[in-house]
Design a protein around this motif. Structure first.
Motif, PDB file in Angstrom:
ATOM      1  N   ASP A   1       0.818  -1.210   0.000  1.00 25.00           N
ATOM      2  CA  ASP A   1       0.000   0.000   0.000  1.00 25.00           C
ATOM      3  C   ASP A   1       0.851   1.259   0.000  1.00 25.00           C
ATOM      4  O   ASP A   1       1.732   1.444   0.843  1.00 25.00           O
ATOM      5  N   ASN A   2       0.571   2.124  -0.951  1.00 25.56           N
ATOM      6  CA  ASN A   2       1.233   3.421  -1.125  1.00 25.56           C
ATOM      7  C   ASN A   2       2.692   3.316  -1.549  1.00 25.56           C
ATOM      8  O   ASN A   2       3.412   4.309  -1.584  1.00 25.56           O
TER       9      ASN A   2
ATOM     10  N   SER B   1      -4.330  -2.943  -7.979  1.00 26.67           N
ATOM     11  CA  SER B   1      -3.666  -2.591  -9.229  1.00 26.67           C
ATOM     12  C   SER B   1      -2.427  -1.732  -8.977  1.00 26.67           C
ATOM     13  O   SER B   1      -2.435  -0.851  -8.114  1.00 26.67           O
ATOM     14  N   LEU B   2      -1.392  -1.975  -9.752  1.00 23.77           N
ATOM     15  CA  LEU B   2      -0.225  -1.120  -9.684  1.00 23.77           C
ATOM     16  C   LEU B   2      -0.615   0.308 -10.031  1.00 23.77           C
ATOM     17  O   LEU B   2      -1.447   0.547 -10.902  1.00 23.77           O
ATOM     18  N   TRP B   3       0.002   1.264  -9.350  1.00 25.88           N
ATOM     19  CA  TRP B   3      -0.210   2.670  -9.692  1.00 25.88           C
ATOM     20  C   TRP B   3       0.389   2.905 -11.076  1.00 25.88           C
ATOM     21  O   TRP B   3       1.544   2.593 -11.340  1.00 25.88           O
ATOM     22  N   GLY B   4      -0.402   3.430 -11.984  1.00 27.78           N
ATOM     23  CA  GLY B   4      -0.042   3.526 -13.391  1.00 27.78           C
ATOM     24  C   GLY B   4       1.354   4.004 -13.708  1.00 27.78           C
ATOM     25  O   GLY B   4       2.109   3.332 -14.437  1.00 27.78           O
ATOM     26  N   PRO B   5       1.783   5.159 -13.175  1.00 30.60           N
ATOM     27  CA  PRO B   5       3.091   5.700 -13.554  1.00 30.60           C
ATOM     28  C   PRO B   5       4.290   4.825 -13.190  1.00 30.60           C
ATOM     29  O   PRO B   5       5.370   5.013 -13.754  1.00 30.60           O
ATOM     30  N   ILE B   6       4.144   3.881 -12.254  1.00 30.45           N
ATOM     31  CA  ILE B   6       5.315   3.089 -11.852  1.00 30.45           C
ATOM     32  C   ILE B   6       5.374   1.727 -12.539  1.00 30.45           C
ATOM     33  O   ILE B   6       6.295   0.955 -12.288  1.00 30.45           O
TER      34      ILE B   6
ATOM     35  N   ASN C   1       7.902   8.370  -1.231  1.00 32.86           N
ATOM     36  CA  ASN C   1       6.736   9.140  -0.822  1.00 32.86           C
ATOM     37  C   ASN C   1       5.483   8.293  -1.019  1.00 32.86           C
ATOM     38  O   ASN C   1       5.457   7.417  -1.892  1.00 32.86           O
ATOM     39  N   PRO C   2       4.416   8.537  -0.249  1.00 34.04           N
ATOM     40  CA  PRO C   2       3.170   7.795  -0.462  1.00 34.04           C
ATOM     41  C   PRO C   2       2.560   8.151  -1.812  1.00 34.04           C
ATOM     42  O   PRO C   2       2.656   9.305  -2.263  1.00 34.04           O
ATOM     43  N   LEU C   3       1.933   7.174  -2.460  1.00 33.43           N
ATOM     44  CA  LEU C   3       1.317   7.420  -3.761  1.00 33.43           C
ATOM     45  C   LEU C   3       0.039   8.237  -3.639  1.00 33.43           C
ATOM     46  O   LEU C   3      -0.287   9.041  -4.508  1.00 33.43           O
TER      47      LEU C   3
END
Length: 231
Positions: free
Chosen positions: A63-64, A73-78, A174-176
């Motif tokens: 998480d984050n 789901s993976l955070w898109g930009p990473i 940093n947190p997403l």
């Protein structure tokens, strides 16, 4: 059953093990709270350089760090950085979370399996919540000593302290997203950031790591901006 659910809900918001462990950090081991590397997110990490230095695997918080809270789901930009990490370390990457895979909150492994299916990364099952506990389960999974592994997470009191206590190279991100986090967690996060900044400014350094003497050697320049569409 209702009582177990209440305890689980409270425990996921207030890390009692973390509070107990943090007391010792405040009193005598303040350098455990300071990460070896501090980056905005994992796109800034040079995976190939870390592998060249002799590291054999990567352990992610969930998480984050890889996903926004409570998402699978993976955070898109990473996504591209995760794929780069996989291409460098192969199957030697895993998730070590205080939710999915933790026996107290995921006794049958259902959450862990859901994460594995969605993001394609193995979730290590374990019994003790970070920052408490040893690296035994992680070392057994990777088949190597924890000093050859990288711990990546967004929480200083949990991911960084746990990693430093057990000999990992620690990378703080940093947190997403803060929008989905409980109020208590957001307040604790502010305290974490304040203490890390204050102690760093006072010259408190992280515990030295034999494979990386200068954190700048594994940090890339700002990644190029890309456009991502929600699923």
């Amino acid at each position: 059953m209702w009582w177990d659910n209440i305890i689980a809900a409270i425990g996921q918001r207030i890390n009692f093990e973390g509070i107990k462990c943090s007391v010792g950090v405040f009193i005598k081991d303040r350098n455990l709270l300071v990460p070896h590397v501090d980056v905005p997110d994992i796109r800034y990490i040079d995976w190939a350089e870390l592998k060249r230095r002799g590291f054999q695997g990567v352990v992610f918080d969930k998480d984050n760090t890889l996903t926004v809270p409570y998402s699978l789901s993976l955070w898109g930009p990473i996504r591209s950085s995760v794929e780069d990490c996989k291409s460098v370390f192969g199957n030697n990457i895993a998730v070590f979370s205080n939710s999915a895979g933790l026996h107290q909150y995921d006794p049958d492994g259902r959450k862990a399996r859901a994460v594995e299916f969605k993001i394609g990364i193995k979730v290590i099952r374990h019994k003790v919540k970070k920052p408490a506990g040893s690296a035994e389960e992680i070392e057994r999974h990777f088949g190597c000593d924890s000093t050859r592994l990288i711990m990546v997470g967004d929480r200083a009191f949990t991911d960084v302290v746990y990693g430093n206590r057990n000999g990992f190279l620690t990378i703080l991100t940093n947190p997403l997203s803060l929008a989905e986090e409980p109020f208590v967690v957001r307040q604790v996060r502010k305290l974490e950031a304040a203490f890390v900044k204050r102690w760093s400014e006072k010259g408190i350094k992280p515990i030295g790591h034999m494979l990386l003497s200068d954190s700048r050697d594994c940090v890339k320049d700002e990644p190029s901006q890309q456009v991502f569409f929600s699923e």
